[in-house]
Design an enzyme around this catalytic site. Structure first.
Site, PDB file in Angstrom:
ATOM      1  CB  CYS A  50      -1.077   0.126   0.824  1.00 40.94           C
ATOM      2  SG  CYS A  50      -1.273   1.153   1.648  1.00 40.94           S
TER       3      CYS A  50
ATOM      4  CG  ASN B 183      -4.415   8.375  -1.522  1.00 40.80           C
ATOM      5  OD1 ASN B 183      -6.072   8.773  -1.401  1.00 40.80           O
ATOM      6  ND2 ASN B 183      -4.164   7.591  -1.471  1.00 40.80           N
ATOM      7  CG  LEU B 184      -7.969  14.463  -1.910  1.00 43.37           C
ATOM      8  CD1 LEU B 184      -9.926  14.134  -2.087  1.00 43.37           C
ATOM      9  CD2 LEU B 184      -7.847  15.327  -1.539  1.00 43.37           C
ATOM     10  CB  SER B 185      -4.146   8.944   1.761  1.00 41.29           C
ATOM     11  OG  SER B 185      -4.411   8.168   2.610  1.00 41.29           O
TER      12      SER B 185
END
Length: 564
Positions: free
Chosen positions: A207, A431-433
């Site tokens: 990830c 990516n607004l993770s």
């Protein structure tokens, strides 16, 4: 026979010309292909096929280009199931399918686990198909419902575009070139409008917010992107391709085959370690019976002595320590900076030749000594490393995504501005993770609200929360289950049913949502317009959600008829 051969060649050349015309369109004006239209047609069969995903790919392209032109962004999140994808359709213009969510909740083997890319490679395409079928079904259901209404009723009923383009996680391509080709074929067949592929090693994939990430060389990832585009071309689709780089946080790289990677590979600068390769030192320690913490201590001590640096930093330090005057040092530093700027992507051999011309003939720098036991080179991750990779990937992809470890506006700006110096028209993704602790980011609530539009102005025209569907699912079930165990049906009515009614959520009338009316229409069509077994006939409990009185606290309120 001769006439058959001539006709076969005529059809072949006509298709080649058709592909060349397609490639010359505005859609592909910045796409680089190392193969010809003839190559593509040779790889196609004689049966020409059309794919529904291609229409959504075109829709996705236009959506993203419009956002790019307007300085806005498509915002979305990872969808888990048909409920989520249909609810999202009312408010968002794209849909995301996360490999992490699939790995943890819905693999092909039903065996959950972390995002290590060890799930079957058809897992994400299967999830796309699950959602795409739901989109098509709810689109059919809506058409039947709307065309059963009067014009007046239709005018009062908002149309919902259920066919929102799906962008899916292609991970690293799941192996070599042929694996990437087969994966992309599955994506096209199963309804995907866009695919992203990342530059981590398939064998050690993690990830993006885990440690221990290993990059592949720039050229290997370009091969993945070319393989994906090749398959899309063979299938005749305009599938949007997103190239992701994990170069900001990566600490290792598989090999040093590509000169574009050389400026970020670390080497030992302490000559006392000459001939003492870390991998050999550790192997000898293991042979002597050392294990676990003892081996780690040996490695940590070796690295602390090694003084790891990039070759450029080694040269700069050597210049600063040289016995020349200040003016001469400044001249040497400026000359080195000019020769070794990041966009030049000097090979290590070229860099050493320049260093020698500057008089640095006895530099000790060795990138093989610190290689890991697996053979990986040490890599100095940075935004600049991501920019260099973005420059290289952009001709082969439609969007570039730099994975980051925090919602850092400075990093976002640096990457966007760096990309624009070489690839000004490239669209960017972000990516607004949920892996970020947004409350610990130092942003105020107002700054969080403005984050998406602010970076959209920098060119990030597709932004997404990878796992928002997963987290939303967990939150509502956790809080409802706890309250239901304590308060029973009052908890359900307060937390679910009344909230569905108040917010106009379609699932309040879940029989209609699932399409009972649609299949009643099917039955009636088969049976000449009437049926005694209609699911939504008299006596069904969903009639209770018509004009209804309810009591909320001490006040009686009228509950409006369900929008379904």
């Amino acid at each position: 026979m001769a006439s058959m051969i001539v006709e076969e060649e005529r059809r072949f050349q006509a298709e080649v010309a058709e592909v060349e015309k397609w490639w010359s369109s505005e859609r592909f004006k910045r796409t680089k292909r190392p193969y010809s239209a003839r190559d593509i047609v040779m790889l196609r069969g004689n049966l020409k096929q059309e794919y529904a995903s291609n229409e959504l790919a075109k829709k996705l392209w236009m959506t993203l280009k419009t956002h790019q032109a307007n300085g806005t962004s498509s915002r979305t999140f990872g969808a888990l199931d048909p409920v989520q994808v249909t609810m999202m359709a009312k408010h968002l213009d794209t849909i995301y399918v996360s490999g992490w969510q699939c790995s943890s909740t819905h693999t092909s083997t039903n065996e959950p686990g972390p995002d290590l890319a060890d799930y079957p490679y058809d897992t994400v395409p299967n999830k796309v198909e699950h959602l795409f079928f739901a989109q098509q079904y709810h689109d059919r259901k809506q058409r039947e419902a709307r065309m059963s209404m009067s014009r007046e009723e239709r005018a009062k009923t908002p149309f919902i575009d259920y066919l929102k383009p799906i962008i899916a996680d292609g991970d690293t391509g799941f192996g070599g070139t042929t694996a990437t080709v087969k994966l992309c074929k599955l994506f096209v067949e199963r309804g995907t409008a866009g695919v992203h592929i990342e530059d981590q090693s398939s064998v050690t994939k993690k990830c993006g917010h885990m440690a221990g990430k290993v990059l592949v060389s720039v050229c290997e990832h370009i091969n993945r992107l070319v393989a994906a585009r090749l398959e899309f071309d063979v299938m005749g689709t305009e599938t949007v391709l997103v190239a992701r780089t994990d170069a900001v946080a990566a600490t290792l790289i598989q090999n040093n085959i590509d000169a574009r990677d050389h400026q970020f590979i670390l080497g030992v600068t302490d000559p006392n370690l000459k001939g003492k390769d870390l991998a050999i030192v550790l192997a000898e320690a293991m042979a002597a019976g050392k294990t676990g913490p003892e081996l780690q201590a040996i490695e940590d001590n070796w690295l602390s002595i090694a003084q790891l640096k990039t070759f450029s930093d080694c040269v700069v330090d050597a210049i600063k320590k040289s016995n020349v005057g200040e003016a001469q040092q400044t001249r040497m530093l400026n000359e080195w900076k000019n020769y070794s700027s990041f966009e030049k992507c000097l090979s290590n051999r070229q860099a050493r030749e320049i260093a020698e011309r500057l008089g640095l003939t006895n530099l000790f720098w060795d990138w093989d000594l610190p290689r890991t036991r697996e053979g990986f080179y040490r890599f100095q991750g940075s935004v600049m490393a991501a920019i260099v990779r973005g420059w290289a990937f952009a001709p082969h992809a439609d969007l570039i995504w730099m994975e980051t470890s925090s919602p850092n506006l400075i990093e976002c700006t640096k990457f966007a501005e760096g990309m624009k110096t070489m690839r000004p028209e490239t669209m960017l993704a972000y990516n607004l993770s949920p892996s970020f602790n947004w409350d610990a980011s130092g942003m105020s609530d107002e700054e969080m609200k403005d984050f998406i539009p602010k970076i959209a102005k920098l060119g990030y025209c597709w932004q997404f929360i990878t796992l928002a569907g997963f987290h939303a699912d967990a939150l509502i079930v956790e809080t409802f289950a706890k309250d239901f165990a304590r308060r029973g049906m009052l908890a359900y009515v307060e937390k679910i049913q009344r909230e569905e009614r108040k917010n106009g959520v379609d699932t309040l009338a879940h029989q209609k949502w699932s399409g009972a009316n649609y299949y009643d229409k099917v039955l009636k069509t088969v049976q000449g317009g009437i049926t005694s077994t209609a699911a939504m006939g008299k006596g069904g409990t969903e009639d209770q959600f018509g004009e209804t009185w309810a009591t909320a606290g001490s006040s009686s309120v009228v509950i409006a008829k369900s929008r379904m």
